[in-house]
Design an enzyme around this catalytic site. Structure first.
Site: not given
Length: 121
Positions: A18, A73
Site C-alpha cells: 500500500a 496512464e
C-alpha cells in the site's frame, strides 16, 4: 529460498505494498502532467456520472472507463521511466515502447468518449 527474496509476508507485505502504491500515485501526480490532467477529468466526470439518470450498470461503466484511463496512464508512465532508466539514447525499440504506451492511452481516452456517448446519446 524464494520467500527470502520476496521480503515481507502477511499483513506487513500488504502494508508495504500500500505504501509503494501511494508513493507511485504521488510520483505520477507530481511528475506527470498527463496524469494530473486525467485526475482533473475524473474529478469532473465521476461526480457527473452520479448525477445522471442512468442505471447502476451504466453508472459503473461510466466510472470504470475513467479509472481505466488512469491505470493506463500509470502503466504508460512506468514504461517511459523504465526506458529512460535503461538509456536516454535514441533507439528504435525505446521509441516503439514509448509510442505504444502512448497509443494505449489514446485508446483508453477514445473508450471514455465511446462509452459516454453510447450511454448518454
Amino acid at each position: 529460498m524464494g520467500n527470502a527474496l520476496k521480503g515481507k509476508t502477511g499483513w506487513r507485505r500488504i502494508l508495504n505494498a500500500a505504501g509503494y502504491s501511494w508513493a507511485g500515485l504521488q510520483a505520477a501526480f507530481r511528475g506527470e502532467a498527463a496524469f494530473r490532467q486525467l485526475v482533473a477529468l475524473n474529478a469532473l466526470l465521476i461526480p457527473l456520472a452520479f448525477s445522471l439518470d442512468v442505471g447502476r450498470a451504466e453508472r459503473a461503466l461510466l466510472i470504470a472507463v475513467c479509472l481505466l484511463a488512469l491505470i493506463v496512464e500509470l502503466l504508460n508512465s512506468a514504461i517511459e521511466a523504465t526506458v529512460d532508466r535503461i538509456s536516454l539514447a535514441l533507439h528504435p525499440l525505446s521509441k516503439q515502447a514509448k509510442d505504444q504506451g502512448s497509443a494505449a492511452q489514446l485508446v483508453a481516452l477514445l473508450l471514455i468518449g465511446l462509452v459516454w456517448a453510447v450511454i448518454l446519446l
